[in-house]
Design a protein around this motif. Structure first.
Motif, PDB file in Angstrom:
ATOM      1  N   LEU A 111       0.823  -1.202   0.000  1.00 46.79           N
ATOM      2  CA  LEU A 111       0.000   0.000   0.000  1.00 46.79           C
ATOM      3  C   LEU A 111       0.864   1.262   0.000  1.00 46.79           C
ATOM      4  O   LEU A 111       0.404   2.341  -0.396  1.00 46.79           O
ATOM      5  CB  LEU A 111      -0.930   0.004   1.215  1.00 46.79           C
ATOM      6  CG  LEU A 111      -1.892  -1.191   1.347  1.00 46.79           C
ATOM      7  CD1 LEU A 111      -2.659  -1.107   2.655  1.00 46.79           C
ATOM      8  CD2 LEU A 111      -2.844  -1.236   0.162  1.00 46.79           C
ATOM      9  N   TRP A 112       2.085   1.129   0.469  1.00 50.65           N
ATOM     10  CA  TRP A 112       3.019   2.257   0.533  1.00 50.65           C
ATOM     11  C   TRP A 112       3.992   2.257  -0.636  1.00 50.65           C
ATOM     12  O   TRP A 112       4.279   3.288  -1.226  1.00 50.65           O
ATOM     13  CB  TRP A 112       3.774   2.209   1.865  1.00 50.65           C
ATOM     14  CG  TRP A 112       5.037   2.999   1.900  1.00 50.65           C
ATOM     15  CD1 TRP A 112       5.167   4.363   1.789  1.00 50.65           C
ATOM     16  CD2 TRP A 112       6.371   2.491   2.051  1.00 50.65           C
ATOM     17  NE1 TRP A 112       6.487   4.721   1.857  1.00 50.65           N
ATOM     18  CE2 TRP A 112       7.247   3.599   2.025  1.00 50.65           C
ATOM     19  CE3 TRP A 112       6.901   1.213   2.209  1.00 50.65           C
ATOM     20  CZ2 TRP A 112       8.624   3.457   2.147  1.00 50.65           C
ATOM     21  CZ3 TRP A 112       8.278   1.067   2.341  1.00 50.65           C
ATOM     22  CH2 TRP A 112       9.117   2.181   2.307  1.00 50.65           C
ATOM     23  N   GLN A 113       4.502   1.074  -0.980  1.00 45.59           N
ATOM     24  CA  GLN A 113       5.534   0.967  -2.013  1.00 45.59           C
ATOM     25  C   GLN A 113       5.390  -0.375  -2.709  1.00 45.59           C
ATOM     26  O   GLN A 113       5.176  -1.406  -2.064  1.00 45.59           O
ATOM     27  CB  GLN A 113       6.927   1.075  -1.374  1.00 45.59           C
ATOM     28  CG  GLN A 113       8.082   0.973  -2.343  1.00 45.59           C
ATOM     29  CD  GLN A 113       8.250   2.229  -3.174  1.00 45.59           C
ATOM     30  OE1 GLN A 113       7.967   3.317  -2.708  1.00 45.59           O
ATOM     31  NE2 GLN A 113       8.698   2.089  -4.408  1.00 45.59           N
ATOM     32  N   ASN A 114       5.504  -0.372  -4.023  1.00 48.79           N
ATOM     33  CA  ASN A 114       5.418  -1.612  -4.788  1.00 48.79           C
ATOM     34  C   ASN A 114       6.704  -2.422  -4.602  1.00 48.79           C
ATOM     35  O   ASN A 114       7.736  -2.126  -5.194  1.00 48.79           O
ATOM     36  CB  ASN A 114       5.200  -1.299  -6.264  1.00 48.79           C
ATOM     37  CG  ASN A 114       5.013  -2.560  -7.104  1.00 48.79           C
ATOM     38  OD1 ASN A 114       5.157  -3.681  -6.620  1.00 48.79           O
ATOM     39  ND2 ASN A 114       4.680  -2.375  -8.367  1.00 48.79           N
ATOM     40  N   LEU A 115       6.605  -3.443  -3.755  1.00 53.97           N
ATOM     41  CA  LEU A 115       7.753  -4.323  -3.509  1.00 53.97           C
ATOM     42  C   LEU A 115       7.418  -5.760  -3.885  1.00 53.97           C
ATOM     43  O   LEU A 115       7.932  -6.711  -3.298  1.00 53.97           O
ATOM     44  CB  LEU A 115       8.165  -4.258  -2.028  1.00 53.97           C
ATOM     45  CG  LEU A 115       8.586  -2.890  -1.487  1.00 53.97           C
ATOM     46  CD1 LEU A 115       8.971  -2.992  -0.026  1.00 53.97           C
ATOM     47  CD2 LEU A 115       9.736  -2.295  -2.301  1.00 53.97           C
ATOM     48  N   LYS A 116       6.562  -5.912  -4.874  1.00 50.43           N
ATOM     49  CA  LYS A 116       6.141  -7.254  -5.281  1.00 50.43           C
ATOM     50  C   LYS A 116       7.304  -8.088  -5.791  1.00 50.43           C
ATOM     51  O   LYS A 116       7.242  -9.314  -5.784  1.00 50.43           O
ATOM     52  CB  LYS A 116       5.035  -7.169  -6.341  1.00 50.43           C
ATOM     53  CG  LYS A 116       3.745  -6.518  -5.859  1.00 50.43           C
ATOM     54  CD  LYS A 116       2.689  -6.539  -6.956  1.00 50.43           C
ATOM     55  CE  LYS A 116       1.397  -5.859  -6.502  1.00 50.43           C
ATOM     56  NZ  LYS A 116       1.570  -4.403  -6.338  1.00 50.43           N
ATOM     57  N   PHE A 117       8.361  -7.423  -6.267  1.00 47.36           N
ATOM     58  CA  PHE A 117       9.522  -8.168  -6.750  1.00 47.36           C
ATOM     59  C   PHE A 117      10.206  -8.967  -5.644  1.00 47.36           C
ATOM     60  O   PHE A 117      11.027  -9.842  -5.919  1.00 47.36           O
ATOM     61  CB  PHE A 117      10.529  -7.223  -7.420  1.00 47.36           C
ATOM     62  CG  PHE A 117      11.051  -6.131  -6.527  1.00 47.36           C
ATOM     63  CD1 PHE A 117      12.148  -6.353  -5.707  1.00 47.36           C
ATOM     64  CD2 PHE A 117      10.449  -4.878  -6.510  1.00 47.36           C
ATOM     65  CE1 PHE A 117      12.631  -5.352  -4.887  1.00 47.36           C
ATOM     66  CE2 PHE A 117      10.936  -3.867  -5.697  1.00 47.36           C
ATOM     67  CZ  PHE A 117      12.027  -4.102  -4.876  1.00 47.36           C
ATOM     68  N   LEU A 118       9.860  -8.676  -4.383  1.00 45.20           N
ATOM     69  CA  LEU A 118      10.399  -9.459  -3.266  1.00 45.20           C
ATOM     70  C   LEU A 118       9.581 -10.708  -2.994  1.00 45.20           C
ATOM     71  O   LEU A 118       9.862 -11.431  -2.040  1.00 45.20           O
ATOM     72  CB  LEU A 118      10.447  -8.599  -2.001  1.00 45.20           C
ATOM     73  CG  LEU A 118      11.440  -7.438  -1.984  1.00 45.20           C
ATOM     74  CD1 LEU A 118      11.337  -6.676  -0.665  1.00 45.20           C
ATOM     75  CD2 LEU A 118      12.864  -7.927  -2.202  1.00 45.20           C
ATOM     76  N   GLY A 119       8.566 -10.955  -3.806  1.00 47.73           N
ATOM     77  CA  GLY A 119       7.695 -12.101  -3.574  1.00 47.73           C
ATOM     78  C   GLY A 119       8.439 -13.422  -3.531  1.00 47.73           C
ATOM     79  O   GLY A 119       8.138 -14.294  -2.704  1.00 47.73           O
TER      80      GLY A 119
END
Length: 335
Positions: free
Chosen positions: A143-151
């Motif tokens: 919700l704050w920062q797109n960090l989906k690459f850490l999935g």
């Protein structure tokens, strides 16, 4: 079979179900990383450039120059880092992570109901709740920062910790030892788990920063690490690491203070050099050093990221070694 045993059994079933869905999420995130590599090509000079498919995403713009209409073809800019549009694999990975968390929370709740207390009174319960909170923090941070690459990193770490917990740490539901029968168990341990969740997220960012730095400093690595072109740059990753770890450090500071107060209530002293107490303090010192070095000594880039990983290694050592193999007043946590 009584109700307590039934609920504990259902909790285990939900735990294994969550792990199965986490596997699907992990594979989806891994496929997304592979797809990211296909979005970037490497030129003859080793520099990453937009793929042909993206280059074709252009539009024609009409401008008026001296009374004449001029048509110009404008290439669409490549979407990299947090501005990249998520792939189908990434969306599947996020959906599966959310579904797994629902099953995971169900397992935690059933374990707590079966035990008639908060479900973090031993190593298995701590691992079960802790991994769930790591995933929850990972999802909320989006919700704050797109960090989906850490999935890939987060789901992989969760699978490893849950696997170790279910195989090596599982114990039937049992009453708490007297030292744990306190409201401080709810507060102190929960905040420690939350701090660990932020430390895990920070570790993932630190690893990404180091890979990004290596890719930029070694021209030959651009071809093998093409997917990193779609992630934030090294400086941005380093800043994100610092912000996430700062939250974790504040929570860990509270954990240390609350633990001392609880120790005074339980054993009549604030500090006793117990192994667990010492390692909790060592972790605090490492992260305090990380924040101090970055803020006042100008530590940036790879040096700060390596120090962040040293801190997370100390957290994992505290979890997997100190809790299990070292005897002391906190040895009940290995039950």
């Amino acid at each position: 079979m009584d109700m307590t045993t039934n609920l504990a059994t259902y909790s285990v079933v939900l735990t294994y179900s969550a792990m199965a869905v986490y596997v699907v999420a992990f594979i989806s995130f891994a496929l997304d990383m592979a797809k990211r590599s296909g979005e970037v090509t490497v030129g003859a000079d080793g520099a990453a450039v937009a793929s042909t498919a993206r280059q074709q995403q252009a539009k024609t713009v009409a401008t008026v120059q001296g009374g004449t209409v001029v048509l110009e073809r404008v290439e669409a800019p490549a979407k990299t880092g947090s501005g990249r549009r998520g792939s189908r694999f990434e969306r599947v990975g996020m959906a599966m992570t959310i579904l797994a968390l629902v099953l995971h929370v169900g397992a935690i709740v059933l374990r707590g109901i079966a035990a008639d207390r908060v479900p973090w009174g031993n190593m298995f319960e701590f691992s079960l709740t802790g991994t769930g909170l790591i995933i929850a923090i990972f999802l909320l941070v989006q919700l704050w920062q797109n960090l989906k690459f850490l999935g890939v990193f987060i789901t992989g770490l969760t699978l490893i910790l849950l696997g170790i917990a279910t195989v090596n740490y599982y114990v039937p539901v049992r009453p708490l030892v007297p030292a744990l029968e306190s409201y401080w168990l709810v507060l102190h341990v929960f905040v420690a788990i939350a701090g660990t969740g932020f430390f895990a997220l920070g570790a993932g960012l630190a690893v990404s920063q180091l890979i990004q730095t290596y890719r930029l400093s070694h021209s030959g690595a651009s071809k093998q690490l093409r997917f990193m072109e779609t992630l934030p740059d090294a400086d941005r990753l380093e800043v994100l690491t610092y912000r996430v770890l700062l939250v974790g450090f504040v929570l860990w500071t509270f954990t240390l203070i609350a633990g001392a107060i609880w120790a005074e209530r339980a054993w009549g002293r604030y500090w006793g050099w117990d192994t667990k107490e010492v390692w909790t303090f060592i972790i605090w010192v490492i992260y305090a050093g990380y924040i101090h070095a970055r803020a006042t000594r100008g530590w940036r880039g790879a040096r700060s990221s390596w120090l962040a990983l040293v801190g997370f290694s100390a957290v994992m050592f505290n979890f997997a070694v100190v809790n299990v193999f070292f005897k002391g007043l906190h040895s009940y946590s290995g039950l």
